[in-house]
Enzyme design. Structure first.
Site, mmCIF file in Angstrom:
data_model
loop_
_atom_site.group_PDB
_atom_site.id
_atom_site.type_symbol
_atom_site.label_atom_id
_atom_site.label_comp_id
_atom_site.label_asym_id
_atom_site.label_seq_id
_atom_site.Cartn_x
_atom_site.Cartn_y
_atom_site.Cartn_z
ATOM 1 N N ASP A 88 0.879 -1.168 0.000
ATOM 2 C CA ASP A 88 0.000 0.000 0.000
ATOM 3 C C ASP A 88 0.919 1.220 0.000
ATOM 4 O OD1 ASP A 88 -1.668 2.115 0.539
ATOM 5 O OD2 ASP A 88 -2.398 1.359 2.463
ATOM 6 N N LYS A 117 2.859 11.194 -3.454
ATOM 7 C CA LYS A 117 1.800 10.534 -4.216
ATOM 8 C C LYS A 117 0.877 11.546 -4.900
ATOM 9 C CE LYS A 117 -1.786 7.019 -3.396
ATOM 10 N NZ LYS A 117 -2.296 6.086 -2.368
ATOM 11 N N GLU A 150 -7.280 0.577 -4.627
ATOM 12 C CA GLU A 150 -7.308 0.468 -3.161
ATOM 13 C C GLU A 150 -8.643 -0.094 -2.647
ATOM 14 O OE1 GLU A 150 -6.109 4.408 -2.053
ATOM 15 O OE2 GLU A 150 -4.075 4.077 -2.788
ATOM 16 N N ASP A 191 -12.857 5.752 2.666
ATOM 17 C CA ASP A 191 -11.431 5.806 3.011
ATOM 18 C C ASP A 191 -11.038 7.210 3.467
ATOM 19 O OD1 ASP A 191 -8.662 5.859 3.063
ATOM 20 O OD2 ASP A 191 -8.402 4.770 1.185
#
Ligand code: AMP
Length: 618
Positions: free
Chosen positions: A23, A87, A187, A211
């Protein structure tokens, strides 16, 4: 027979190589594997018992990179050389980021606003791919250290809304870190797998994955059917997360002791200590009713109710996003069979309660929300390793893929919603005699004319041996691998000449753009059909003119003068109709020209046949 290797560095027996699940998060990253004995997914932990590696890279004065907890210590004290949230930069140009440029405390280069961003550290420039590769390398080293075996194969997760460019960038970062990235997985798909959802062949479910991490929020609605995970919609706020909760508590504490925020804003160490105490308050309030501490000589205190009150507007925003995601997926709450919680901030009771109230059901939160995505990636890795042979997880293409054919028409090779991986091929030929090359332009979209679709790539297929028009057989093949990356190859079948490219679009599409392209295709369907019919008629007309012209040049002697004049006139009429762009007129004129040329075409055919017969002894 199974092979057993020996690790020559340690002398220990080496197990078959493991594929790890990674992850790669905005705030934290981690690695998970399927435990060889328990067969359950587990997150790899260092001796400090923590599985999380902060996604932070610090460059020291010699330009050496350090990753994780050590790097995080420099966030406040050396912000210019400490990269967090790399990211957020993946596959982005400065133009994509400029609205949030203040967010980054390090130097994001802005001189070439449309090309991919770079970060400047001293006199060196780093791409987001390189920065992410430092994090991945650290994760790889950690995993090797813990497992005592080389790790070179991985499954890496990305947000469902990541476009092709961002996925490709993630894959490249893996490669740079020495990892063979077997699959890029969404994800929310990974989170579902960690809960065992989607692992039954005949299972059909619609689920919501909520999330809420440190700095980002997203919600995805997924449909699982027959092992296929389809992302129906995504929504969220890329600048909303647990950090905002910390900030709200900081302001609350300052209000309590009567110190205005701007007074401490420039004192980095005070700010840092307040931030840390606010975060511990937040975490404590996830299980306690009240938090009290001493900070800089003041007594500070906050109750869970007070905390709930100050974060209520933030939580409400996430619920609004859930409602929008449902609307976009054209679903209602009753369609949702399960809700999965991901990200450290979903431990906050108000978050849990609000999500469960909104969806009208209790949420799935039994798996550690920090680890759930990596654990699911490990499940996927195990499937890829062939340990779970019944399953092949499939994604689907969001838009049709095809190439440009004559007249600018879109010729679809792989339709929208096709399963990934996928392969399709079709044969094409040349338009002109002796044509040695063919331009192959790859497009994505639903419209009939390529000019309304999105160009992904183009290449010139050269080396076709000289042949009359229509003779070469050029087979164009599209291959979409399991990550959704397309390779296009062309092969002339008579000569075997072959060429291929991998399509790595610089900028992919967001979900909203995909949706717009689909809507466009529906709104313009009628006009597009008419345009396609016109282009086809025009192309046919031009081909017939070309063939007739060649025929006359070759067979003048077989035609009477009257026929020559009539044919010339019919050709002129057809040419005129093409110039006028009138589809019906073109078709009529094609018919008329055919009527006139049919008798002498037949005569020419007879002559050729009898000529051929004469040469043979019957
Ligand atoms: P992630 O990006 O998923 O690693 O989430 C990290 C975020 O979760 C940070 O904002 C943490 O402060 C937050 N977090 C971690 N543990 C807790 C907890 N027990 N209660 C509330 N928030 C937490």
């Amino acid at each position: 027979m199974a092979k057993i290797g020996i690790n020559i560095a340690t002398g220990s027996l080496q197990q078959a190589e493991m594929i790890v699940g990674i992850d790669l998060g905005t705030t934290n990253s981690l690695v998970a594997i399927i435990h060889p004995e328990s067969k359950q997914p587990v997150a790899l932990k260092e001796f400090d018992n923590s599985s999380l590696v902060p996604s932070v890279v610090h460059f020291n004065e010699f330009g050496n990179a350090e990753v994780g907890e050590q790097a995080k210590l420099f966030l406040e004290t050396d912000p210019a050389n400490t990269i967090f949230s790399a990211k957020r930069l993946m596959g982005k140009s400065f133009n994509d980021l400029k609205e949030n440029a203040n967010f980054f405390t390090y130097k994001v280069i802005d001189d070439n606003a449309d090309s991919l961003v770079k970060v400047q550290i001293g006199d060196r420039f780093y791409s987001p791919i390189e920065l992410s590769s430092f994090i991945l390398k650290e994760l790889k080293n950690r995993a090797e250290h813990i497992l005592k075996t080389p790790v070179s194969k991985a499954v890496i997760t990305v947000p469902a809304y990541f476009n092709d460019a961002q996925r490709q960038a993630t894959r490249d970062a893996g490669k740079l870190a020495g990892l063979d990235v077997l699959r890029i997985v969404n994800e929310p798909t990974a989170a579902s797998l960690a809960y065992g959802m989607g692992l039954q062949k005949d299972e059909e479910k619609t689920i919501a994955v909520y999330d809420l991490g440190g700095g980002t929020f997203d919600v995805s609605i997924l449909k699982i059917a027959g092992g296929i995970f389809e992302v129906l919609s995504t929504n969220g706020d890329t600048y909303l997360g647990g950090d905002d909760f910390d900030h709200a508590i900081m302001e609350f504490f300052l209000g309590q002791i009567g110190v205005p925020f701007h007074e401490i804003n420039n004192d980095k160490s005070i700010l840092q200590s307040l931030r840390l105490i606010a975060e511990s308050a937040k975490k404590a309030l996830s299980s306690a009713d009240k938090f009290s501490a001493e900070w800089s000589g003041y007594n500070i205190t906050i109750t869970q109710q007070q905390f709930n009150d100050i974060i209520q507007p933030l939580v409400h925003r996430t619920i609004d996003c859930c409602a929008k995601a449902l609307t976009d997926a054209k679903l209602t709450i009753t369609d949702i069979n399960a809700v999965i919680m991901v990200g450290g901030s979903t431990r906050v009771p108000l978050v849990k309660d609000s999500v469960s109230t909104f969806f009208g059901q209790s949420v799935n939160d039994s798996v550690n929300p920090d680890e759930v995505v990596a654990l699911g990636a490990a499940v996927q890795a195990d499937i890829l390793a062939g340990n779970n042979k019944d399953f092949l997880l499939l994604d689907i293409t969001p838009l049709s893929l095809g190439i440009e054919t004559m007249g600018g028409l879109m010729d679809v090779l792989i339709p929208r919603n096709a399963k990934i991986p996928n392969k399709a091929g079709r044969q094409y030929t040349t338009q002109k005699d002796g044509q040695g090359s063919m331009r192959i332009s790859v497009f994505q979209g639903e419209r009939d004319l390529v000019q309304h679709n999105r160009k992904l790539a183009e290449f010139n297929f050269t080396g076709i041996p000289g042949m009359p028009a229509g003779m070469p057989k050029v087979e164009v093949t599209f291959l979409i691998n399991a990550d959704g990356i397309l390779s296009v190859s062309a092969k002339e079948l008579r000569s075997g000449v072959e060429q291929s490219i991998e399509v790595k679009p610089q900028y992919g599409l967001t979900d909203a753009e995909v949706e717009n392209m689909l809507l466009d295709s529906i709104t313009h369907a009628k006009a597009d059909m008419a345009e396609r019919a016109l282009v086809e008629a025009r192309t046919e007309g031009e081909q017939i003119l070309d063939v007739t012209e060649k025929f006359i040049a070759k067979n003048t002697t077989l035609l009477t003068k009257a026929e020559l004049i009539a044919t010339g006139a019919a050709m002129q009429n057809l040419q005129m109709a093409i110039t006028l762009n009138d589809k019906n007129l073109i078709q009529t004129k094609i018919e008329e020209l055919n009527e006139i040329s049919r008798p002498f075409a037949e005569r020419a055919m007879d002559a050729a046949v009898s000529g051929a017969l004469k040469g043979k002894k019957v």
